[in-house]
Motif scaffolding. Structure first.
Motif, PDB file in Angstrom:
ATOM      1  N   VAL A 122      51.969  55.024  63.449  1.00 24.49           N
ATOM      2  CA  VAL A 122      53.290  54.866  63.622  1.00 24.49           C
ATOM      3  C   VAL A 122      53.790  55.290  62.921  1.00 24.49           C
ATOM      4  CG1 VAL A 122      52.448  52.646  64.671  1.00 24.49           C
ATOM      5  CG2 VAL A 122      54.253  54.357  66.351  1.00 24.49           C
ATOM      6  N   GLY A 123      55.583  55.096  62.698  1.00 23.35           N
ATOM      7  CA  GLY A 123      56.093  54.852  61.816  1.00 23.35           C
ATOM      8  C   GLY A 123      55.657  55.219  60.391  1.00 23.35           C
ATOM      9  N   ALA A 124      54.918  55.663  60.117  1.00 23.42           N
ATOM     10  CA  ALA A 124      54.641  56.126  58.753  1.00 23.42           C
ATOM     11  C   ALA A 124      55.386  57.566  58.235  1.00 23.42           C
ATOM     12  CB  ALA A 124      53.459  56.479  58.104  1.00 23.42           C
ATOM     13  N   SER A 125      56.138  57.246  57.110  1.00 18.24           N
ATOM     14  CA  SER A 125      56.774  58.104  56.399  1.00 18.24           C
ATOM     15  C   SER A 125      57.447  57.885  54.963  1.00 18.24           C
ATOM     16  CB  SER A 125      58.382  58.456  57.409  1.00 18.24           C
ATOM     17  OG  SER A 125      59.353  57.444  56.996  1.00 18.24           O
ATOM     18  N   ARG A 126      57.544  59.360  53.816  1.00 19.54           N
ATOM     19  CA  ARG A 126      58.089  58.282  52.713  1.00 19.54           C
ATOM     20  C   ARG A 126      59.511  58.225  52.954  1.00 19.54           C
ATOM     21  NH1 ARG A 126      56.119  60.493  49.067  1.00 19.54           N
ATOM     22  NH2 ARG A 126      57.935  60.317  47.413  1.00 19.54           N
ATOM     23  N   GLN A 127      59.386  56.477  52.867  1.00 19.66           N
ATOM     24  CA  GLN A 127      60.766  55.724  52.707  1.00 19.66           C
ATOM     25  C   GLN A 127      60.506  55.129  51.534  1.00 19.66           C
ATOM     26  OE1 GLN A 127      61.114  53.539  56.077  1.00 19.66           O
ATOM     27  NE2 GLN A 127      58.477  54.803  56.392  1.00 19.66           N
ATOM     28  N   TYR A 128      61.856  54.245  51.193  1.00 21.87           N
ATOM     29  CA  TYR A 128      61.614  53.128  50.688  1.00 21.87           C
ATOM     30  C   TYR A 128      60.969  51.596  50.742  1.00 21.87           C
ATOM     31  CZ  TYR A 128      62.995  49.519  47.067  1.00 21.87           C
ATOM     32  OH  TYR A 128      63.295  48.234  46.037  1.00 21.87           O
ATOM     33  N   SER A 129      60.248  51.582  49.939  1.00 21.88           N
ATOM     34  CA  SER A 129      59.564  49.864  49.493  1.00 21.88           C
ATOM     35  C   SER A 129      59.433  48.743  49.238  1.00 21.88           C
ATOM     36  CB  SER A 129      58.253  49.872  50.545  1.00 21.88           C
ATOM     37  OG  SER A 129      57.355  48.535  50.726  1.00 21.88           O
ATOM     38  N   GLY A 130      60.057  48.137  48.799  1.00 21.43           N
ATOM     39  CA  GLY A 130      60.459  47.084  47.689  1.00 21.43           C
ATOM     40  C   GLY A 130      58.842  46.975  47.369  1.00 21.43           C
ATOM     41  N   SER A 131      57.647  46.567  48.451  1.00 22.21           N
ATOM     42  CA  SER A 131      56.269  45.847  48.039  1.00 22.21           C
ATOM     43  C   SER A 131      55.379  47.299  46.932  1.00 22.21           C
ATOM     44  CB  SER A 131      55.528  45.675  48.427  1.00 22.21           C
ATOM     45  OG  SER A 131      55.536  46.646  50.733  1.00 22.21           O
ATOM     46  N   LEU A 132      55.881  48.307  47.818  1.00 24.33           N
ATOM     47  CA  LEU A 132      55.139  49.912  46.474  1.00 24.33           C
ATOM     48  C   LEU A 132      56.404  49.929  45.689  1.00 24.33           C
ATOM     49  CD1 LEU A 132      53.762  50.255  49.248  1.00 24.33           C
ATOM     50  CD2 LEU A 132      54.342  52.298  49.048  1.00 24.33           C
ATOM     51  N   GLY A 133      57.569  48.896  45.471  1.00 29.30           N
ATOM     52  CA  GLY A 133      58.078  49.879  43.996  1.00 29.30           C
ATOM     53  C   GLY A 133      59.000  51.066  43.784  1.00 29.30           C
ATOM     54  N   GLY A 134      58.918  51.254  44.834  1.00 28.02           N
ATOM     55  CA  GLY A 134      59.617  52.717  45.128  1.00 28.02           C
ATOM     56  C   GLY A 134      59.773  53.116  46.173  1.00 28.02           C
ATOM     57  N   VAL A 135      59.764  54.728  46.317  1.00 30.44           N
ATOM     58  CA  VAL A 135      59.151  55.746  47.222  1.00 30.44           C
ATOM     59  C   VAL A 135      58.143  56.050  47.566  1.00 30.44           C
ATOM     60  CG1 VAL A 135      60.416  57.336  48.826  1.00 30.44           C
ATOM     61  CG2 VAL A 135      61.862  56.844  47.610  1.00 30.44           C
ATOM     62  N   GLY A 136      57.569  55.762  48.498  1.00 29.71           N
ATOM     63  CA  GLY A 136      56.476  56.602  49.683  1.00 29.71           C
ATOM     64  C   GLY A 136      55.604  56.171  50.302  1.00 29.71           C
ATOM     65  N   LEU A 137      54.678  57.034  50.748  1.00 27.36           N
ATOM     66  CA  LEU A 137      54.164  57.204  52.161  1.00 27.36           C
ATOM     67  C   LEU A 137      54.315  55.585  52.489  1.00 27.36           C
ATOM     68  CD1 LEU A 137      53.530  58.727  54.435  1.00 27.36           C
ATOM     69  CD2 LEU A 137      51.574  59.228  53.487  1.00 27.36           C
ATOM     70  N   CYS A 138      54.661  55.118  53.472  1.00 29.19           N
ATOM     71  CA  CYS A 138      54.112  54.168  53.972  1.00 29.19           C
ATOM     72  C   CYS A 138      55.259  52.877  55.459  1.00 29.19           C
ATOM     73  CB  CYS A 138      54.756  52.379  52.791  1.00 29.19           C
ATOM     74  SG  CYS A 138      56.517  52.883  52.603  1.00 29.19           S
ATOM     75  N   GLN A 139      54.301  52.214  55.984  1.00 32.13           N
ATOM     76  CA  GLN A 139      55.168  51.662  56.949  1.00 32.13           C
ATOM     77  C   GLN A 139      55.872  51.136  56.779  1.00 32.13           C
ATOM     78  OE1 GLN A 139      51.388  51.015  59.273  1.00 32.13           O
ATOM     79  NE2 GLN A 139      51.773  52.215  61.040  1.00 32.13           N
TER      80      GLN A 139
END
Length: 451
Positions: A122-139
């Motif tokens: 739920v809510g997972a999509s390609r979006q920016y996340s600081g913990s990932l250091g950029g855009v990735g598939l994440c919640q």
């Protein structure tokens, strides 16, 4: 008579002795949120297991540690069991607020992302996340941390539902997203959490956040709750002074040298961290209807060596000294410590759950476990500070977990029952074989339909 420092240290390192009292106190407070004894006991067992397992925390590893024959009890608890998770969240937050006190309260909002391998979550999509250091598939979820002079902990969270997810009726139904849940921006989710906390009785505090939450609408909503704020803004943010409207970058160019003041903001392994700071009075642009203008300022931080500038919009009902504003900026980083500890120690990002209800319940159990750690560690720090008999760094949550595993938490069932460990090994291998077979058949069927 000589005093053995090791003996003194052992006597004052009593965090594990506080644990049973705090644990039972919190379990009693939330007991009536569970209509059945079975779910109440599952909650207790799950929180203890989260802190006990030393590998990835999920329903499989927790169930094996508790002594269940399979993960089905925990899966039911997270997805279908009847219990009021909203009430549990509010009561745990109230308990943490009461334990950490109301001295120098700072409410910190920030988001963190959890990497995912599929958009089924739920809510997972390609979006920016600081913990990932950029855009990735994440919640991505927005969290609220309660920080005082005594300690800090996470007390609330909201899952960010991207617009694509919010508009996709089929995916919403599969993930169990409630009909009343619509798209909301991250600042709107943050304001919702602050409003709920305000209604719960926390009516006086600073709010600290990064530039994602520095928009006028968000700052107006914070002021409408009668909170003070120190919120980061972008370098092209525009402010108004009696001389006109300028970007913050242009405004700081005219500051005289005497406006800067060097202050210590913390210490690390290499010594104290010092920055240069300046405060500029600006006109408020976010005054809610019927509210006084108050005291609006721009706080500027300059790196001693690189000259890099950071900017913060500040508002309070009355002027506050520079040292207090800087203290709020420094305390904003407490939520980063909370993220690191909650992910590393209580499995905040390890749930492997896909549905709306199960995501919220897993994150809640992780936050409850972390709140217990944070509060117990704060009591230990207070005891150590008051003795002054031996030189010790304050106990960390990670050190506390090691003590609890040795003195207070139940041992994992597989460590004391070899037959249980063997049953689980067979169960895992059988389940993995069936899953691999199903995936292979599905891939073969889809490939045949394409050709």
């Amino acid at each position: 008579m000589r005093t053995d420092p090791d003996t003194v240290a052992a006597k004052i390192t009593v965090a594990h002795e506080h644990w049973p009292i705090r644990f039972e106190e919190l379990m009693d407070r939330i007991a009536d949120c569970f209509p059945r004894r079975e779910t109440r006991m599952t909650c207790r067992n799950m929180i203890e297991a989260i802190l006990t397992v030393q590998e990835t925390a999920n329903c499989w590893t927790l169930a094996e540690s508790i002594g269940h024959r399979g993960p089905h009890v925990l899966q039911h608890f997270l997805s279908r069991a009847r219990w009021n998770d909203d009430s549990v969240r509010d009561r745990v937050a109230a308990w943490a607020v009461g334990e950490l006190g109301d001295t120098g309260v700072v409410l910190v909002v920030d988001e963190t992302g959890d990497e995912k391998s599929s958009t089924d979550a739920v809510g997972a999509s390609r979006q920016y996340s600081g913990s990932l250091g950029g855009v990735g598939l994440c919640q991505v979820a927005v969290h609220l941390s309660y920080a005082t002079a005594a300690g800090h902990t996470l007390i609330d969270r909201r899952l960010f539902l991207p617009s694509g997810w919010a508009a996709d009726e089929e995916r919403r139904e599969l993930a169990g997203v409630p009909e009343e849940v619509m798209f909301a921006s991250k600042p709107q989710l943050a304001v919702d959490m602050l409003a709920r906390l305000h209604a719960g009785g926390v009516t006086e505090a600073w709010v600290a956040a990064d530039e994602v939450y520095g928009g006028r609408e968000t700052r107006t909503a914070i002021r409408d709750l009668a909170y003070r704020y120190v919120v980061a803004v972008k370098t092209d943010h525009r402010v108004t002074v009696p001389a006109g409207t300028f970007t913050v970058t242009d405004l700081v160019k005219g500051l005289p040298v005497r406006s800067w003041q060097r202050l210590r903001t913390g210490s690390g392994t290499k010594g104290d961290r010092n920055y240069d700071w300046a405060v500029i009075d600006v006109l408020a642009d976010d005054t809610p209807d019927g509210h006084p203008a108050g005291n609006s300022t721009l706080l500027v931080r300059r790196h001693r060596y690189t000259g890099t500038l950071s900017f913060y919009r500040c508002w309070s009902d009355a002027p506050h000294p520079l040292q207090e504003l800087v203290g709020v900026v420094c305390r904003r980083w407490r939520i980063e410590e909370d993220f690191q500890a909650a992910k590393g120690l209580t499995g905040l990002d390890q749930g492997q759950v896909t549905g709306w209800t199960s995501w919220h319940r897993w994150s809640l159990m992780s936050m409850v476990a972390y709140a217990l750690l944070a509060v117990t560690a704060s009591l230990e720090r207070g005891d150590t500070t008051q003795t002054g008999e031996v030189e010790l760094v304050p106990v960390s949550c990670r050190e506390l977990v090691k003590l609890l595993r040795g003195f207070a938490l139940p041992r994992p069932r597989q460590d004391i029952d070899p037959e249980h460990a063997l049953r689980w090994s067979l169960w895992r291998r059988r389940h993995q074989y069936r899953a691999a077979t199903c995936h292979r058949r599905w891939n073969e069927a889809t490939a045949a339909s394409i050709t």
